[in-house]
Design a protein around this motif. Sequence first.
Motif, PDB file in Angstrom:
ATOM      1  N   ILE A 531       0.866  -1.180   0.000  1.00  0.00           N
ATOM      2  CA  ILE A 531       0.000   0.000   0.000  1.00  0.00           C
ATOM      3  C   ILE A 531       0.907   1.236   0.000  1.00  0.00           C
ATOM      4  O   ILE A 531       1.762   1.379   0.880  1.00  0.00           O
ATOM      5  CB  ILE A 531      -0.921   0.016   1.233  1.00  0.00           C
ATOM      6  CG1 ILE A 531      -1.727  -1.296   1.316  1.00  0.00           C
ATOM      7  CG2 ILE A 531      -1.851   1.220   1.199  1.00  0.00           C
ATOM      8  CD1 ILE A 531      -2.423  -1.525   2.648  1.00  0.00           C
ATOM      9  N   LEU A 532       0.726   2.071  -0.984  1.00  0.00           N
ATOM     10  CA  LEU A 532       1.558   3.277  -1.104  1.00  0.00           C
ATOM     11  C   LEU A 532       0.700   4.515  -0.911  1.00  0.00           C
ATOM     12  O   LEU A 532      -0.393   4.613  -1.459  1.00  0.00           O
ATOM     13  CB  LEU A 532       2.197   3.347  -2.494  1.00  0.00           C
ATOM     14  CG  LEU A 532       3.101   2.182  -2.902  1.00  0.00           C
ATOM     15  CD1 LEU A 532       3.512   2.333  -4.359  1.00  0.00           C
ATOM     16  CD2 LEU A 532       4.330   2.105  -2.015  1.00  0.00           C
ATOM     17  N   VAL A 533       1.199   5.437  -0.092  1.00  0.00           N
ATOM     18  CA  VAL A 533       0.563   6.751   0.026  1.00  0.00           C
ATOM     19  C   VAL A 533       1.663   7.775  -0.245  1.00  0.00           C
ATOM     20  O   VAL A 533       2.733   7.706   0.385  1.00  0.00           O
ATOM     21  CB  VAL A 533      -0.065   6.945   1.421  1.00  0.00           C
ATOM     22  CG1 VAL A 533      -0.517   8.392   1.602  1.00  0.00           C
ATOM     23  CG2 VAL A 533      -1.233   5.992   1.626  1.00  0.00           C
ATOM     24  N   SER A 534       1.405   8.668  -1.146  1.00  0.00           N
ATOM     25  CA  SER A 534       2.412   9.635  -1.599  1.00  0.00           C
ATOM     26  C   SER A 534       3.706   8.913  -1.970  1.00  0.00           C
ATOM     27  O   SER A 534       4.801   9.380  -1.659  1.00  0.00           O
ATOM     28  CB  SER A 534       2.712  10.673  -0.511  1.00  0.00           C
ATOM     29  OG  SER A 534       1.534  11.214   0.011  1.00  0.00           O
ATOM     30  N   GLY A 535       3.577   7.777  -2.586  1.00  0.00           N
ATOM     31  CA  GLY A 535       4.754   7.032  -3.038  1.00  0.00           C
ATOM     32  C   GLY A 535       5.498   6.291  -1.941  1.00  0.00           C
ATOM     33  O   GLY A 535       6.456   5.583  -2.197  1.00  0.00           O
ATOM     34  N   LYS A 536       5.054   6.449  -0.679  1.00  0.00           N
ATOM     35  CA  LYS A 536       5.756   5.789   0.441  1.00  0.00           C
ATOM     36  C   LYS A 536       4.964   4.553   0.887  1.00  0.00           C
ATOM     37  O   LYS A 536       3.736   4.617   1.018  1.00  0.00           O
ATOM     38  CB  LYS A 536       5.862   6.747   1.631  1.00  0.00           C
ATOM     39  CG  LYS A 536       6.638   8.015   1.333  1.00  0.00           C
ATOM     40  CD  LYS A 536       8.025   7.935   1.974  1.00  0.00           C
ATOM     41  CE  LYS A 536       8.946   9.057   1.526  1.00  0.00           C
ATOM     42  NZ  LYS A 536       8.383  10.389   1.753  1.00  0.00           N
ATOM     43  N   PRO A 537       5.661   3.454   1.151  1.00  0.00           N
ATOM     44  CA  PRO A 537       4.944   2.259   1.603  1.00  0.00           C
ATOM     45  C   PRO A 537       4.401   2.451   3.022  1.00  0.00           C
ATOM     46  O   PRO A 537       5.122   2.906   3.905  1.00  0.00           O
ATOM     47  CB  PRO A 537       6.024   1.171   1.596  1.00  0.00           C
ATOM     48  CG  PRO A 537       7.316   1.904   1.650  1.00  0.00           C
ATOM     49  CD  PRO A 537       7.102   3.249   1.033  1.00  0.00           C
ATOM     50  N   VAL A 538       3.123   2.145   3.210  1.00  0.00           N
ATOM     51  CA  VAL A 538       2.525   2.268   4.548  1.00  0.00           C
ATOM     52  C   VAL A 538       1.820   0.991   4.982  1.00  0.00           C
ATOM     53  O   VAL A 538       1.214   0.958   6.054  1.00  0.00           O
ATOM     54  CB  VAL A 538       1.514   3.436   4.624  1.00  0.00           C
ATOM     55  CG1 VAL A 538       2.205   4.764   4.396  1.00  0.00           C
ATOM     56  CG2 VAL A 538       0.376   3.232   3.648  1.00  0.00           C
ATOM     57  N   GLY A 539       1.907  -0.066   4.138  1.00  0.00           N
ATOM     58  CA  GLY A 539       1.233  -1.282   4.566  1.00  0.00           C
ATOM     59  C   GLY A 539       1.202  -2.340   3.487  1.00  0.00           C
ATOM     60  O   GLY A 539       1.774  -2.160   2.406  1.00  0.00           O
ATOM     61  N   VAL A 540       0.547  -3.455   3.817  1.00  0.00           N
ATOM     62  CA  VAL A 540       0.423  -4.570   2.876  1.00  0.00           C
ATOM     63  C   VAL A 540      -1.021  -5.052   2.854  1.00  0.00           C
ATOM     64  O   VAL A 540      -1.783  -4.836   3.803  1.00  0.00           O
ATOM     65  CB  VAL A 540       1.340  -5.762   3.263  1.00  0.00           C
ATOM     66  CG1 VAL A 540       2.791  -5.403   3.060  1.00  0.00           C
ATOM     67  CG2 VAL A 540       1.086  -6.206   4.693  1.00  0.00           C
ATOM     68  N   ILE A 541      -1.370  -5.709   1.738  1.00  0.00           N
ATOM     69  CA  ILE A 541      -2.718  -6.267   1.599  1.00  0.00           C
ATOM     70  C   ILE A 541      -2.603  -7.527   0.763  1.00  0.00           C
ATOM     71  O   ILE A 541      -1.721  -7.609  -0.109  1.00  0.00           O
ATOM     72  CB  ILE A 541      -3.670  -5.239   0.927  1.00  0.00           C
ATOM     73  CG1 ILE A 541      -5.083  -5.834   0.785  1.00  0.00           C
ATOM     74  CG2 ILE A 541      -3.146  -4.787  -0.441  1.00  0.00           C
ATOM     75  CD1 ILE A 541      -6.130  -4.799   0.401  1.00  0.00           C
ATOM     76  N   GLY A 542      -3.440  -8.520   1.000  1.00  0.00           N
ATOM     77  CA  GLY A 542      -3.389  -9.691   0.152  1.00  0.00           C
ATOM     78  C   GLY A 542      -4.203 -10.861   0.664  1.00  0.00           C
ATOM     79  O   GLY A 542      -4.838 -10.786   1.722  1.00  0.00           O
ATOM     80  N   GLU A 543      -4.175 -11.935  -0.147  1.00  0.00           N
ATOM     81  CA  GLU A 543      -4.792 -13.188   0.278  1.00  0.00           C
ATOM     82  C   GLU A 543      -3.710 -13.982   1.012  1.00  0.00           C
ATOM     83  O   GLU A 543      -2.619 -14.191   0.494  1.00  0.00           O
ATOM     84  CB  GLU A 543      -5.306 -13.969  -0.940  1.00  0.00           C
ATOM     85  CG  GLU A 543      -6.464 -13.265  -1.632  1.00  0.00           C
ATOM     86  CD  GLU A 543      -7.180 -14.132  -2.674  1.00  0.00           C
ATOM     87  OE1 GLU A 543      -6.891 -15.346  -2.775  1.00  0.00           O
ATOM     88  OE2 GLU A 543      -8.041 -13.570  -3.387  1.00  0.00           O
ATOM     89  N   VAL A 544      -4.032 -14.413   2.200  1.00  0.00           N
ATOM     90  CA  VAL A 544      -3.034 -15.092   3.030  1.00  0.00           C
ATOM     91  C   VAL A 544      -2.666 -16.429   2.390  1.00  0.00           C
ATOM     92  O   VAL A 544      -3.523 -17.172   1.908  1.00  0.00           O
ATOM     93  CB  VAL A 544      -3.551 -15.275   4.472  1.00  0.00           C
ATOM     94  CG1 VAL A 544      -2.549 -16.068   5.308  1.00  0.00           C
ATOM     95  CG2 VAL A 544      -3.816 -13.921   5.101  1.00  0.00           C
ATOM     96  N   HIS A 545      -1.362 -16.700   2.362  1.00  0.00           N
ATOM     97  CA  HIS A 545      -0.839 -17.901   1.711  1.00  0.00           C
ATOM     98  C   HIS A 545      -1.398 -19.168   2.370  1.00  0.00           C
ATOM     99  O   HIS A 545      -1.402 -19.269   3.597  1.00  0.00           O
ATOM    100  CB  HIS A 545       0.689 -17.898   1.809  1.00  0.00           C
ATOM    101  CG  HIS A 545       1.344 -18.802   0.812  1.00  0.00           C
ATOM    102  ND1 HIS A 545       1.336 -20.161   0.939  1.00  0.00           N
ATOM    103  CD2 HIS A 545       1.992 -18.530  -0.350  1.00  0.00           C
ATOM    104  CE1 HIS A 545       1.967 -20.707  -0.089  1.00  0.00           C
ATOM    105  NE2 HIS A 545       2.372 -19.733  -0.892  1.00  0.00           N
ATOM    106  N   PRO A 546      -1.832 -20.139   1.534  1.00  0.00           N
ATOM    107  CA  PRO A 546      -2.414 -21.375   2.104  1.00  0.00           C
ATOM    108  C   PRO A 546      -1.453 -22.086   3.054  1.00  0.00           C
ATOM    109  O   PRO A 546      -1.895 -22.710   4.023  1.00  0.00           O
ATOM    110  CB  PRO A 546      -2.690 -22.253   0.879  1.00  0.00           C
ATOM    111  CG  PRO A 546      -2.698 -21.329  -0.274  1.00  0.00           C
ATOM    112  CD  PRO A 546      -1.878 -20.125   0.075  1.00  0.00           C
ATOM    113  N   GLU A 547      -0.161 -21.975   2.790  1.00  0.00           N
ATOM    114  CA  GLU A 547       0.779 -22.647   3.682  1.00  0.00           C
ATOM    115  C   GLU A 547       0.792 -21.973   5.067  1.00  0.00           C
ATOM    116  O   GLU A 547       0.969 -22.631   6.085  1.00  0.00           O
ATOM    117  CB  GLU A 547       2.172 -22.606   3.069  1.00  0.00           C
ATOM    118  CG  GLU A 547       3.062 -23.699   3.616  1.00  0.00           C
ATOM    119  CD  GLU A 547       4.425 -23.657   2.954  1.00  0.00           C
ATOM    120  OE1 GLU A 547       4.482 -23.731   1.709  1.00  0.00           O
ATOM    121  OE2 GLU A 547       5.413 -23.514   3.689  1.00  0.00           O
ATOM    122  N   VAL A 548       0.604 -20.655   5.070  1.00  0.00           N
ATOM    123  CA  VAL A 548       0.479 -19.943   6.348  1.00  0.00           C
ATOM    124  C   VAL A 548      -0.769 -20.458   7.073  1.00  0.00           C
ATOM    125  O   VAL A 548      -0.730 -20.788   8.258  1.00  0.00           O
ATOM    126  CB  VAL A 548       0.393 -18.420   6.125  1.00  0.00           C
ATOM    127  CG1 VAL A 548       0.016 -17.710   7.421  1.00  0.00           C
ATOM    128  CG2 VAL A 548       1.698 -17.889   5.573  1.00  0.00           C
TER     129      VAL A 548
END
Lengths: 572, 521
Positions: A531-548
């Motif tokens: 997740i980028l705000v003003s070009g700076k990373p501020v987080g992550v998003i996604g589908e959690v890996h099945p192995e996790v």
Amino acid sequence: MPTITIFKDDLESLLTGEGGVVRGIPMAQLEEWLMLVKGELKGHNPETGELRIELQDSNRPDLWCCEGIARQIRIKQQGRLKPYAFFAETPTSPHHLIVKPGMEQVRPYVAACTAKGYRVTEKGLAQLIQTQEKLADIFGRKRKTVSIGIYQLRNITFPVTYELVKPDDVRFTPLGMETAMTLSEILMVHPKGLEYGPILAVQSLLPILRDAKAQPLSFPPIINSREIGEVRVGDDELFVEVTGTDLRMVILSLNIFAANLADRGATIEPVEVRYPTRTVLGKRVKTPQDLGKPVTIRMKAIEQALGQELGEAMVKQALEAYGYNVSAEKGSVKAKLPPYRHDLMHTMDVVEDVAMSRGYAEFTPVMPAQFTVGGLSAIEQLSDRSRELMVGLGFQEIISNILGSPEQYCRGMRLEGTEWGRTVDVDNVMSLSFSCLRQWMLPSLLRIEAASSRAFYPHRLFEAGDVAIPDGTHELGSRTETVIGALIAHATTHFSEIHSCLDVLCYYLGKDYSLEPLQHPSFLEGRAGRILVSGKPVGVIGEVHPEVLERWQISMPVVAFEVNLSQLADLG
Amino acid sequence: MDISTLIDSLHPLEIKVLTTLGLRQSGTALGSEQLAGAAELEASQLSMAVEWLLAKSLITVQTETVTPIVSLTKIGEEYYQTASPIERVLTAAREATGTGKRLTIPDLQSQGGLDPSDVSKAVGRLKKEGVVLIIQGGCIETTGRPSPTVEALRTLLGDMHDSPKELKNFTEAHRQIIEDFAVKRGNAKEPFRVDERVARSFILSPDGAGAAAQLLTQGVAEEVSQLTPDLLKDGSWRQTRLRKYTISLRPPRIGTGKKHPYREFLDTVKTKLVSMGFQEMRGALVETEFWDMDALFMPQFHPARDIHDVYFVKEPSHTTAVDEPFLSRVAKVHENGAETGSTGWGYSFDVHRAKRLVLRSQGTAVSARTLAASPQIPGKYFSIARCFRYDQVDATHATDFFQVEGIVLGEDINFRTLLGLLNLFAREVAQAKEVKFLPAYFPFTEPSVEMHVRHPRLGWMELGGAGLFRSEVTLPLGVTVPVIAWGLGLDRMAMVALGIHDIRELFTDNLELIRTTRGLF
């Protein structure tokens, strides 16, 4: 903070001193008296009369015993302390204790006295041993700075010497053993040798107390001799010594012991300790000794601190009823602590004693009147706003421990060996389950998901809270940042469902964001983004890996995002 | 009952049946099947509607005919697949006769798949038909004559395998076979079942005819359960009958968006403190021993600084530097009191130890940092800080927990205003009217107070501790006015409010519990 066990009838005998003993003091009365010593009644056995009392003040070792508690109450009742004569007298031909050269390298100081005329009872003996243990353990830092020995006086021939010997040159039978052992054997075999031996770890020569006939009294601070150093019920002549690394602490400990034995009816005779070189108290030091010096305190300071006008007479009365020796002057008082105390560091310590002696109930509460503006920090406001939005999006808030395990925060997330998997680790681990700080929020959310497969679906969870992110450039080696993490779990959840939620959150927080594809071991490839705000990373998003999910034993698809609010706030 | 009230109370299924009958010429009866067809209803829907209408006397039964219907039982289906026992006995007997082998009844009975009683019955019937003979030694031999029973059974099983048939459509001979091999009382193990199908025809009663006529003239309002945008757009909701619901049933459960009850509790405390003029402070989870303990005048040999009380950080173990002039000032105060009017602890301060990193063990660390950062005077501050203690985790000890702490700075601060502030906390935070102040000990305050309050529901409880910061704490950090340090112990209040008895449940992983806890404070 020590907790001690005493007996009510013993306390009652000590309370009244000579003369009539009052029995059956009501417990409520006792609890009120305990305020004088910052004591809290933790347990009471009405059948045996046993009382368990916790003493809060770690600077008042004189109160960690039945005698000390009784003394403080007695002084309050009698209005002043009856002075102990032995502190004032200078005996004409005292016993000597000779300190040989070299002790300053090992355990420099010693203090001693004799006590005659008190026949040791069973309960009295238990109290002697308890006081000896509490003083050496807590005040003496596990015997490092202070340790205490008690002996049968009649078996000792003066002068006693305190000196260094080679570990194999001296043998005696220690308490708890049947046969004679050398000092090195004691260190290797005896339980006390094993426990306290490390105090003497670097020494090639070891300390010993011996009498004029070269009989060992003890091997301080490890163990007493069984022949001389075992006190039994019925003994009525005792020798007490204290050794240690701090002269004032050593003398104070002996003062406490001497006062305790005197309170039980013993006559104390001081011992003169002869050092080979000058100490701060000279070459010949009479012990016990009153080390207290009077301090002058301005009345204004006392009255300002307590917020009340008291006057010299009232302050004098209050302090005397707490054991001080006081003389009042115009606008100030001169106060001296009793010899069994050495905790006066600052005039405020005297102020508290004034308040305690009078009783806190004597002071009428007054509201602080000055005006101040209240408010929340910027990050807390951002966090609260985000929490409100997540609730509006139908998410249930959760709350988790921050201290957890590498299994949760790293291995369970497939992050071994990655930058994302680095955590702040604990050095003195007690349990692996609590051995590192969370560096991100998703594991906290998965913890709930893993335990809640029976709770009806869908699951929409979030948590806002602190994480610790290792950062070599930060002075603390890590940054504490506030993040918000959210998770959705149900049979048909997918990336765009959680993306929609992130979209709403960012919209109302007023942050334009974009996603860029991200390869992250915790998420499915091609379904994860930064997740980028003003070009700076501020987080992550996604589908959690099945192995996790497998590692957490979760059998439901999970999508999640996490936004670092601290970083978001810094972007303005 | 008036006719429109009557119509209102009708279920959509009833309306369909009434209007279907109403469309026929008056007095025309319709059988169930015709009625179902014409009203476009499932058999089960029709039978529900008919029962309701009969009960309301809106229709009556015109005729009632009983038709016997034959169908295959589960056994019958098995026989269809594997041949009937009698056929299998005949086949075995023919084979034995053909090859000259001996075959007795016990032989057959011991063969797999055949029930002994079925074998006896089959042999008896075949012998009666003259298909088999029992010769000497109990051996069975075939005569070569065909068995009408076996033939008939095979035909009938085939006929009925697809669907039940009316009994009257079979020949007399077959009807006899069906009779012989049908499930009867006391003999459930048979291939056929004969059921009586009751066929009724219905006619409108006078009331029903009235209702039907009314319904037909109104136009048959279409029945819907959902009011849709389309119905609203074209106004057709006016002709639409919206079904009335049974509203006394429990609704389906939904998932809710909700704050965590413990956080909610802390939020209320936060709001209270802000309303009393307190400004929030924040701090780091990892602290130096300096800010966590040294700055609070806890000597470096203090027992609470032991390896068994505080969590130390592994890597990096020490901070690079502690801010000056605070480090030097605090070091001096520990050693000899410096200019604070104190004697100090009289030991040699270890600067390296001050740099050791720990997990914050007390919220007071946050207050110490605030004191050093030019706080407002007068000023009030609070923090709700996560702290860590090296404790065995049990019902009353958590390894990390929240501490609610703060400071008050001002010229008017003294022992009595300290008590006044605590009174305010007792009233605002614990709704307590009775307060008791006890002497207490904290390394960084003098005088120190413990506050016990009478909570309206919990009775006497310890609410918190407080005191005036020692000069040894404030002066080295650059603060010259008196400062109150206070801390509230709120976990017990929270636990009672949340109905839990184990401190670990404050951070529970039980989603069902979190979802269902109301959290009334």
